[in-house]
Design an enzyme around this catalytic site. Structure first.
Site, mmCIF file in Angstrom:
data_model
loop_
_atom_site.group_PDB
_atom_site.id
_atom_site.type_symbol
_atom_site.label_atom_id
_atom_site.label_comp_id
_atom_site.label_asym_id
_atom_site.label_seq_id
_atom_site.Cartn_x
_atom_site.Cartn_y
_atom_site.Cartn_z
ATOM 1 N N GLY A 1 -15.254 97.678 -34.576
ATOM 2 C CA GLY A 1 -16.271 96.658 -34.881
ATOM 3 C C GLY A 1 -17.061 96.151 -33.681
ATOM 4 O O GLY A 1 -18.295 96.172 -33.688
ATOM 5 N N ILE A 2 -16.362 95.691 -32.648
ATOM 6 C CA ILE A 2 -17.057 95.156 -31.474
ATOM 7 C C ILE A 2 -17.624 96.302 -30.636
ATOM 8 O O ILE A 2 -18.781 96.264 -30.199
ATOM 9 C CB ILE A 2 -16.090 94.287 -30.628
ATOM 10 C CG1 ILE A 2 -15.563 93.108 -31.463
ATOM 11 C CG2 ILE A 2 -16.763 93.805 -29.367
ATOM 12 C CD1 ILE A 2 -14.428 92.319 -30.805
ATOM 13 N N ARG B 1 -1.827 104.197 -44.867
ATOM 14 C CA ARG B 1 -1.686 103.818 -43.466
ATOM 15 C C ARG B 1 -0.353 103.087 -43.329
ATOM 16 O O ARG B 1 -0.095 102.113 -44.045
ATOM 17 C CB ARG B 1 -2.815 102.882 -43.078
ATOM 18 C CG ARG B 1 -2.709 102.464 -41.663
ATOM 19 C CD ARG B 1 -3.757 101.475 -41.318
ATOM 20 N NE ARG B 1 -3.945 101.470 -39.889
ATOM 21 C CZ ARG B 1 -5.005 100.955 -39.302
ATOM 22 N NH1 ARG B 1 -5.964 100.452 -40.024
ATOM 23 N NH2 ARG B 1 -5.082 100.973 -37.991
ATOM 24 N N GLU C 1 -10.768 105.662 -39.550
ATOM 25 C CA GLU C 1 -9.326 105.863 -39.735
ATOM 26 C C GLU C 1 -9.012 106.341 -41.152
ATOM 27 O O GLU C 1 -8.105 107.145 -41.363
ATOM 28 C CB GLU C 1 -8.590 104.549 -39.449
ATOM 29 C CG GLU C 1 -8.642 104.163 -37.988
ATOM 30 C CD GLU C 1 -8.576 102.666 -37.758
ATOM 31 O OE1 GLU C 1 -9.532 101.957 -38.158
ATOM 32 O OE2 GLU C 1 -7.588 102.187 -37.183
ATOM 33 N N LEU D 1 -12.198 98.430 -29.933
ATOM 34 C CA LEU D 1 -12.401 96.978 -29.831
ATOM 35 C C LEU D 1 -12.798 96.430 -31.196
ATOM 36 O O LEU D 1 -13.966 96.485 -31.601
ATOM 37 C CB LEU D 1 -13.491 96.658 -28.798
ATOM 38 C CG LEU D 1 -13.333 97.314 -27.420
ATOM 39 C CD1 LEU D 1 -14.505 96.954 -26.515
ATOM 40 C CD2 LEU D 1 -12.010 96.917 -26.775
ATOM 41 N N HIS E 1 -3.071 101.895 -33.180
ATOM 42 C CA HIS E 1 -4.445 102.366 -33.434
ATOM 43 C C HIS E 1 -4.534 103.890 -33.310
ATOM 44 O O HIS E 1 -5.598 104.443 -33.011
ATOM 45 C CB HIS E 1 -5.470 101.724 -32.477
ATOM 46 C CG HIS E 1 -5.673 100.259 -32.698
ATOM 47 N ND1 HIS E 1 -5.686 99.331 -31.678
ATOM 48 C CD2 HIS E 1 -5.849 99.546 -33.829
ATOM 49 C CE1 HIS E 1 -5.867 98.130 -32.168
ATOM 50 N NE2 HIS E 1 -5.960 98.227 -33.481
ATOM 51 N N ARG F 1 -4.690 87.422 -31.227
ATOM 52 C CA ARG F 1 -3.481 87.754 -30.440
ATOM 53 C C ARG F 1 -3.819 87.710 -28.953
ATOM 54 O O ARG F 1 -4.922 88.104 -28.567
ATOM 55 C CB ARG F 1 -2.989 89.158 -30.813
ATOM 56 C CG ARG F 1 -2.464 89.259 -32.221
ATOM 57 C CD ARG F 1 -2.214 90.706 -32.632
ATOM 58 N NE ARG F 1 -3.179 91.175 -33.598
ATOM 59 C CZ ARG F 1 -3.366 92.450 -33.952
ATOM 60 N NH1 ARG F 1 -2.628 93.385 -33.418
ATOM 61 N NH2 ARG F 1 -4.278 92.770 -34.848
ATOM 62 N N ASN G 1 -4.701 101.160 -47.535
ATOM 63 C CA ASN G 1 -4.382 100.451 -46.291
ATOM 64 C C ASN G 1 -4.015 99.022 -46.694
ATOM 65 O O ASN G 1 -4.887 98.198 -46.951
ATOM 66 C CB ASN G 1 -5.618 100.479 -45.377
ATOM 67 C CG ASN G 1 -5.370 99.798 -44.051
ATOM 68 O OD1 ASN G 1 -4.279 99.268 -43.803
ATOM 69 N ND2 ASN G 1 -6.367 99.791 -43.191
HETATM 70 P P1 AMP Z 1 -13.024 95.552 -36.939
HETATM 71 O O1 AMP Z 1 -11.664 94.938 -36.898
HETATM 72 O O2 AMP Z 1 -13.100 96.899 -36.321
HETATM 73 O O3 AMP Z 1 -13.667 95.487 -38.297
HETATM 74 O O4 AMP Z 1 -13.962 94.604 -36.010
HETATM 75 C C1 AMP Z 1 -14.131 93.256 -36.285
HETATM 76 C C2 AMP Z 1 -14.790 92.591 -35.082
HETATM 77 O O5 AMP Z 1 -16.067 93.227 -34.811
HETATM 78 C C3 AMP Z 1 -15.087 91.101 -35.278
HETATM 79 O O6 AMP Z 1 -14.737 90.382 -34.106
HETATM 80 C C4 AMP Z 1 -16.580 91.084 -35.460
HETATM 81 O O7 AMP Z 1 -17.151 89.875 -35.032
HETATM 82 C C5 AMP Z 1 -17.009 92.215 -34.555
HETATM 83 N N1 AMP Z 1 -18.379 92.637 -34.864
HETATM 84 C C6 AMP Z 1 -18.823 93.268 -35.962
HETATM 85 N N2 AMP Z 1 -20.176 93.410 -35.903
HETATM 86 C C7 AMP Z 1 -20.571 92.853 -34.736
HETATM 87 C C8 AMP Z 1 -21.838 92.668 -34.092
HETATM 88 N N3 AMP Z 1 -22.969 93.106 -34.636
HETATM 89 N N4 AMP Z 1 -21.862 92.041 -32.886
HETATM 90 C C9 AMP Z 1 -20.714 91.586 -32.317
HETATM 91 N N5 AMP Z 1 -19.500 91.732 -32.874
HETATM 92 C C10 AMP Z 1 -19.424 92.352 -34.057
#
Ligand code: AMP
Length: 404
Positions: free
Chosen positions: A327-328, A92, A378, A208, A180, A240, A8
């Site tokens: 992540g979120i 990817r 993914e 998210l 996505h 963004r 990726n």
């Molecule tokens: P990703 O792009 O899927 O890796 O997600 C990244 C996002 O997930 C970032 O904004 C991180 O701050 C958020 N994130 C990861 N762990 C947590 C957590 N424990 N609480 C709140 N946000 C999180």
């Protein structure tokens, strides 16, 4: 041991994972790593299947100026130090354009076709293609597979696929692609195990993460997405803006004298949670901040997810389940609670304790619509697609050998 490498590649990092093939269609993650800080502070980091560290090395900036150089270093580390010789590589690729509705085996002709979509995803597509070209040059016999973020959404109807602009632009490729897709495909494949009763129904999935979008699934197929022509549309993201009146862009051109490339940088890097809060693009930092602008950014994020859920529920003509991922979505109980509040008018209630525990089912027993947390994967999706194409080409070759 036969292995599959998943790559990726982005503008400043190349992420990779290695899966062993453990029998018919079964994959096990052996290691994952990334070469990041390309062109700034290059660093190779990798860990094994249990998270055990395997590498953490810094490189001089001139030694890793671009993605192909990063791929070469990561590839040499895998080959020479980990003794990994993959029998196929899955990539990817953000844009498959209007035609590719599934993963495809790569050859020079495919690379040429995918180069045409660079204009549609200028920040991602060239970096996705760079390692493909370098592997094609160094290991021409190695099976490479391109897995597209757009492919899963090619099931959209014509009304979902169009903008209200003259048809010529649609014919040129100005369409509502959605992104996505590998994440949504993974969730769609996982839902029958998580919730067999609703997997065939109408489901909204909220991916998210740093990038964020939502997808309307009907019987496991994508019918609508919050993202469109590019990965800028829809929900606000880390950097963004999400949905924005094109008049704002005209204002930036006419009143601020901004060029196309300055606006591109602005929209991809300076807006979203970062721009709105002035604090950070990272949700963890926003949640930990006392700054009122950080609170506004969190409010805005939850509010827009609620608005977009209404839109997708209309596309589905109802709703049987809501799923959080990425992540979120997987980690922030606070954002999930906020979104559940936005969905209360649909009859959603939250089980606070299960939400805090990040359980799979977080809605209350009285909730009209069940709400799930399903971690996405993914890379596994890419590995599975690569394995399927590998098995297909192997059996085709065997048939041809028997026939000759
Ligand atoms: P990703 O792009 O899927 O890796 O997600 C990244 C996002 O997930 C970032 O904004 C991180 O701050 C958020 N994130 C990861 N762990 C947590 C957590 N424990 N609480 C709140 N946000 C999180």
């Amino acid at each position: 041991m036969d292995t599959i490498l998943v790559v990726n590649a982005g503008s400043s990092s190349v992420k990779f994972q290695v899966y062993s093939i453990e029998g018919e269609g079964i994959l096990r993650r052996q290691l994952k790593g990334q070469m990041d800080g390309i062109g700034s502070r290059p660093r190779l980091r990798a860990s094994g299947s249990t998270g055990d560290p395997l590498a953490d090395r810094a490189y001089p900036i001139e030694g890793v100026p671009d993605v192909p150089a990063a791929m070469d270093i990561a590839g040499a580390w895998l080959r020479d130090e980990q003794r990994i010789r993959p029998i196929a590589v899955g990539h990817r690729v953000v844009h498959g354009g209007p035609d590719y509705d599934r993963p495809i085996q790569i050859d020079h002709g495919v690379v040429t076709r995918l180069e045409r979509f660079i204009a549609l995803a200028p920040l991602h597509q060239p970096h996705n293609l760079a390692p493909i070209r370098s592997i094609l040059g160094n290991f021409p016999e190695l099976l490479q597979v391109a897995c597209f973020d757009t492919a899963f959404h090619r099931t959209h109807s014509a009304v979902a696929d169009h903008y209200a602009i003259p048809h010529q632009l649609y014919a040129e490729g100005v369409r509502r692609y959605g992104f996505h897709g590998l994440s949504y495909e993974y969730i769609a494949k996982t839902l029958p195990k998580v919730a067999p009763k609703i997997a065939n129904g109408r489901v909204i999935v909220a991916h998210l993460g740093s990038g964020a979008s939502m997808c309307a699934l009907s019987a496991g197929r994508s019918v609508e997405s919050t993202m469109g022509f590019t990965a800028l549309d829809g929900l606000p993201m880390g950097t963004r803006p999400g949905q924005i009146d094109p008049g704002v862009v005209l204002y930036l051109i006419s009143e601020k004298g901004m060029s196309a490339s300055t606006i591109q940088n602005f929209l991809y890097r300076d807006c979203g949670l970062k721009g709105l809060s002035g604090v950070s693009n990272d949700m963890r930092e926003l949640e930990g901040s006392e700054d009122p602008r950080a609170r506004l950014a969190i409010e805005y994020f939850g509010y827009r997810i609620g608005l977009n859920a209404g839109m997708l529920a209309a596309a589905l003509q109802g709703l049987d389940a809501f799923v959080f991922t990425a992540g979120i979505g997987e980690n922030s109980a606070k954002i999930r609670a906020h979104v559940a509040g936005q969905l209360a008018w649909l009859g959603v209630t939250l089980n606070q304790a299960e939400n805090t525990r990040h359980s799979q089912l977080i809605s209350g027993p009285d909730s009209r619509i069940p709400v799930y947390v399903v971690p996405t994967d993914e890379e596994l999706m890419i590995a599975q697609h690569t394995l399927s194409l590998l098995m297909k080409t192997t059996s085709t070759n065997q048939r041809q050998e028997r026939a000759s």
